[in-house]
Design an enzyme around this catalytic site. Structure first.
Site, PDB file in Angstrom:
ATOM      1  N   ASP A   1       0.862  -1.170   0.000  1.00 35.60           N
ATOM      2  CA  ASP A   1       0.000   0.000   0.000  1.00 35.60           C
ATOM      3  C   ASP A   1       0.905   1.228   0.000  1.00 35.60           C
ATOM      4  O   ASP A   1       2.132   1.092   0.018  1.00 35.60           O
ATOM      5  CB  ASP A   1      -0.903  -0.007   1.245  1.00 35.60           C
ATOM      6  CG  ASP A   1      -0.124   0.083   2.548  1.00 35.60           C
ATOM      7  OD1 ASP A   1       1.126   0.116   2.512  1.00 35.60           O
ATOM      8  OD2 ASP A   1      -0.752   0.139   3.616  1.00 35.60           O
TER       9      ASP A   1
ATOM     10  N   ASP B   1       1.403   4.678   2.291  1.00 35.69           N
ATOM     11  CA  ASP B   1       0.976   5.310   3.545  1.00 35.69           C
ATOM     12  C   ASP B   1       1.367   6.780   3.543  1.00 35.69           C
ATOM     13  O   ASP B   1       2.484   7.128   3.148  1.00 35.69           O
ATOM     14  CB  ASP B   1       1.667   4.628   4.730  1.00 35.69           C
ATOM     15  CG  ASP B   1       1.490   3.125   4.720  1.00 35.69           C
ATOM     16  OD1 ASP B   1       0.390   2.660   5.027  1.00 35.69           O
ATOM     17  OD2 ASP B   1       2.456   2.400   4.378  1.00 35.69           O
TER      18      ASP B   1
ATOM     19  N   ASP C   1      -3.316   4.463   2.644  1.00 45.66           N
ATOM     20  CA  ASP C   1      -3.686   4.843   4.017  1.00 45.66           C
ATOM     21  C   ASP C   1      -3.367   6.308   4.224  1.00 45.66           C
ATOM     22  O   ASP C   1      -2.239   6.736   3.961  1.00 45.66           O
ATOM     23  CB  ASP C   1      -2.873   4.046   5.052  1.00 45.66           C
ATOM     24  CG  ASP C   1      -3.328   2.607   5.155  1.00 45.66           C
ATOM     25  OD1 ASP C   1      -4.360   2.269   4.562  1.00 45.66           O
ATOM     26  OD2 ASP C   1      -2.630   1.831   5.831  1.00 45.66           O
TER      27      ASP C   1
HETATM   28  N1  DCT Z   1       1.281   1.410  11.481  1.00 45.06           N
HETATM   29  C1  DCT Z   1       0.835   1.973  12.654  1.00 45.06           C
HETATM   30  N2  DCT Z   1      -0.477   1.856  12.989  1.00 45.06           N
HETATM   31  C2  DCT Z   1      -1.348   1.223  12.166  1.00 45.06           C
HETATM   32  C3  DCT Z   1      -0.897   0.655  10.967  1.00 45.06           C
HETATM   33  C4  DCT Z   1       0.444   0.782  10.636  1.00 45.06           C
HETATM   34  O1  DCT Z   1       1.615   2.528  13.391  1.00 45.06           O
HETATM   35  N3  DCT Z   1      -2.624   1.153  12.520  1.00 45.06           N
HETATM   36  C5  DCT Z   1       2.681   1.565  11.140  1.00 45.06           C
HETATM   37  C6  DCT Z   1       3.465   0.337  11.160  1.00 45.06           C
HETATM   38  C7  DCT Z   1       4.141   0.231   9.856  1.00 45.06           C
HETATM   39  C8  DCT Z   1       3.745   1.438   9.071  1.00 45.06           C
HETATM   40  O2  DCT Z   1       2.741   2.070   9.831  1.00 45.06           O
HETATM   41  C9  DCT Z   1       3.262   1.098   7.716  1.00 45.06           C
HETATM   42  O3  DCT Z   1       2.463  -0.048   7.769  1.00 45.06           O
HETATM   43  P1  DCT Z   1       2.351  -1.078   6.568  1.00 45.06           P
HETATM   44  O4  DCT Z   1       1.890  -0.371   5.347  1.00 45.06           O
HETATM   45  O5  DCT Z   1       1.540  -2.207   7.058  1.00 45.06           O
HETATM   46  O6  DCT Z   1       3.834  -1.596   6.406  1.00 45.06           O
HETATM   47  P2  DCT Z   1       4.969  -1.193   5.403  1.00 45.06           P
HETATM   48  O7  DCT Z   1       6.193  -1.239   6.200  1.00 45.06           O
HETATM   49  O8  DCT Z   1       4.620   0.065   4.701  1.00 45.06           O
HETATM   50  O9  DCT Z   1       5.013  -2.384   4.407  1.00 45.06           O
HETATM   51  P3  DCT Z   1       4.255  -2.610   3.015  1.00 45.06           P
HETATM   52  O10 DCT Z   1       5.298  -2.448   1.992  1.00 45.06           O
HETATM   53  O11 DCT Z   1       3.767  -4.002   3.116  1.00 45.06           O
HETATM   54  O12 DCT Z   1       3.149  -1.619   2.893  1.00 45.06           O
HETATM   55 MG    MG Z   2       2.838   0.373   3.628  1.00 42.02          MG
END
Ligand code: DCT
Ligand code: MG
Length: 509
Positions: A343, A345, A434
């Site tokens: 995703d 973020d 997100d």
């Molecule tokens: N996070 C957080 N609270 C949440 C969800 C996520 O603090 N409710 C943090 C933890 C990791 C970061 O945000 C990003 O989350 P992901 O998108 O799940 O992980 P990523 O490291 O970006 O890995 P990916 O490449 O799979 O998106």
């Molecule tokens: Mg991510």
């Protein structure tokens, strides 16, 4: 609520898993074209030979299965120069003066250095006549492996994306995931921590001696390492990859909105593939799962950096239309330098806006995209943030910021259109995004938290156990002094914790 698999950051959010990443055997690019290696099986054995061949190929060396005229370097173990020459004679191969006969120690140093190292007398089984003593430099030394003290906390290690121990960490991640599917949190964590520590090593583990002094490696982990060193693979990992329950859970949780509980239910009901689930009339799906099935192919294929940048343009445009002073930062894996993600973020914050402006921003952005026909799915979660609330002690606690999990319709740029594998006539890709909106005074903590990986969980553990402080995505509280510690930047948070600053791209733990 369905429980989200632990290895993917706890019960925080639902997202599809990438399929088959751990099962694929990567193709290795040849980096050092002048060298053609052949590893002698004699006195080394098939499995060790296969293991070394794999490691060398991963580092970009060309290693031949068969001995041929093109071979430039023969590597042997427990053989003297005359042993190798004798063997060559039996094979009916004349050792030319160009052919290097080397001890395995040379190859191991090359693998450690990630490039060919100088061949010296201590490596050469037969002294080369054209090798003058004057051009014999000091051998390149690899650091004594156990001397550097490695912290058991990921937040005291620098972990880049350059993982020298994929062969082990891939195996551990499969085992951790399987334990997670079986809700065995302890074993899951043990393998995740082991994977995390090996990712931070600047060298490849080649023998059990290399594991001495490395923290987080329990007996079970060491057994797996030993098996991989000896046989090139782990029988336990092989069994897991062939396990019906593991395969089904892996497949089911690859659907956005499907966690462990739903997977368990579908598995018990006898489902083994997605098409039967999709077409079953008796099953009820959540709104999230419906979107998960609808955009499955797009969501399961990873987001590229180019796509993330294109999404970033859309997010900036929409946010600035309503809050021109807002800062928008891409967080998550992309901030850590990853080339692909599940995703994209974003963290949004604004220095000037009122609480009400802040609260209105995400609904306005959603509304705008809806009108533009870009919104495929969204779930807006209202803020439950309260100032001066003690941070949460749980390492994977949810934060309280207002946020929105959405699926955006990203139209292909002209250069991208007509990509193979796209549905015919489809000019867009569904992308998981997100958006998190945080109060301005929390921004450093929110940024640190949302940059993520195991690193951030270990920061929280470190704060609790080593500093008597509580850290979460909102704040840092010093229990001894009974005060909240303010921070304007991530650097200040590290300083409060008495830690060396670690850049985002070194947080890939
Ligand atoms: N996070 C957080 N609270 C949440 C969800 C996520 O603090 N409710 C943090 C933890 C990791 C970061 O945000 C990003 O989350 P992901 O998108 O799940 O992980 P990523 O490291 O970006 O890995 P990916 O490449 O799979 O998106
Ligand atoms: Mg991510």
């Amino acid at each position: 609520m369905d429980t989200m698999p632990m290895a993917r950051m706890g019960p925080r959010k639902k997202k599809p898993r990438q399929m088959g990443a751990s099962m694929a055997s990567p193709a290795h690019d040849i980096k050092f074209r002048d060298l053609v290696l052949y590893i002698l099986e004699r006195k080394m054995g098939t499995t060790r030979r296969a293991f070394l061949m794999e490691l060398a190929r991963r580092k970009g060396f060309r290693v031949e299965n068969e001995l041929s005229d093109s071979v430039t370097h023969i590597v042997a173990e427990n053989n003297s120069g005359s042993d190798v020459l004798e063997w060559l004679q039996v094979q009916n191969i004349k050792a030319s003066s160009q052919l290097e006969l080397l001890d395995v120690s040379w190859l191991i140093e090359c693998i450690g250095a990630g490039k060919p190292v100088e061949m010296t007398g201590k490596h050469q089984l037969v002294a080369r006549r054209d090798f003058s003593a004057s051009s014999n430099p000091e051998p390149q030394k690899i650091p004594p492996l156990a001397v550097q003290k490695i912290s058991p906390y990921a937040c005291q290690r620098r972990t880049t994306l350059n993982n020298c121990n994929h062969i082990f960490t891939d195996a551990f991640e499969v085992l951790a995931e399987n334990y997670e599917f079986r809700e065995n949190e302890g074993c899951c964590l043990a393998f995740m921590r082991a994977a995390s520590v090996l990712k931070s090593l600047p060298f490849t583990i080649i023998s059990m001696k290399d594991t001495e002094g490395i923290p987080c490696l329990g007996d079970k982990v060491k057994c797996i390492i030993e098996e991989i060193i000896e046989d090139g693979q782990s029988s336990e990992v092989k069994a897991v990859l062939n396990d019906e329950r593991y395969q089904s859970f892996k497949l089911f949780t690859s659907v956005f909105g499907v966690g462990l509980k739903t997977s368990e239910k579908w598995f018990r009901m006898g489902f083994r593939n997605l098409s039967n689930i999709r077409s079953d009339k008796t099953l009820k799906f959540t709104r999230m799962q419906k979107a998960g099935f609808l955009y499955y192919e797009d969501l399961v294929s990873c987001v590229t950096r180019a796509e993330a940048e294109a999404v970033s343009v859309l997010v900036n445009e929409a946010v600035w239309a309503f809050l021109p002073d807002a800062s928008v930062t891409m967080t998550g894996g992309f901030r850590r330098g990853k080339k692909i993600g599940h995703d994209v973020d974003f963290l949004i914050t604004s220095p000037e806006s009122t609480e009400e402006d802040e609260q209105q921003l995400l609904p306005k952005v959603i509304n705008l995209w809806e009108r533009k026909g870009l919104l495929l799915y969204y779930d807006l979660m209202e803020s439950t943030f309260e100032k001066f609330k003690l941070p949460s002690r749980k390492v994977d606690a949810l934060d309280h910021f207002q946020k929105c999990f959405l699926i955006l319709k990203l139209h292909h740029q002209r250069v991208d259109s007509g990509k193979s594998g796209q549905q015919e006539g489809k000019t867009w890709k569904a992308i998981r995004v997100d958006l998190v909106m945080c109060p301005y005074e929390c921004r450093a903590y929110a940024l640190l938290g949302w940059t993520g990986s195991r690193f951030e969980r270990d920061l929280r553990r470190y704060a609790t156990h080593e500093r008597k402080m509580i850290l979460d995505n909102h704040a840092l509280y010093d229990k001894t002094k009974r005060i909240f510690l303010k921070a304007e930047s991530e650097e200040e948070i590290f300083a409060h914790l008495g830690l060396d600053y670690i850049d985002p791209w070194e947080r890939n733990a």
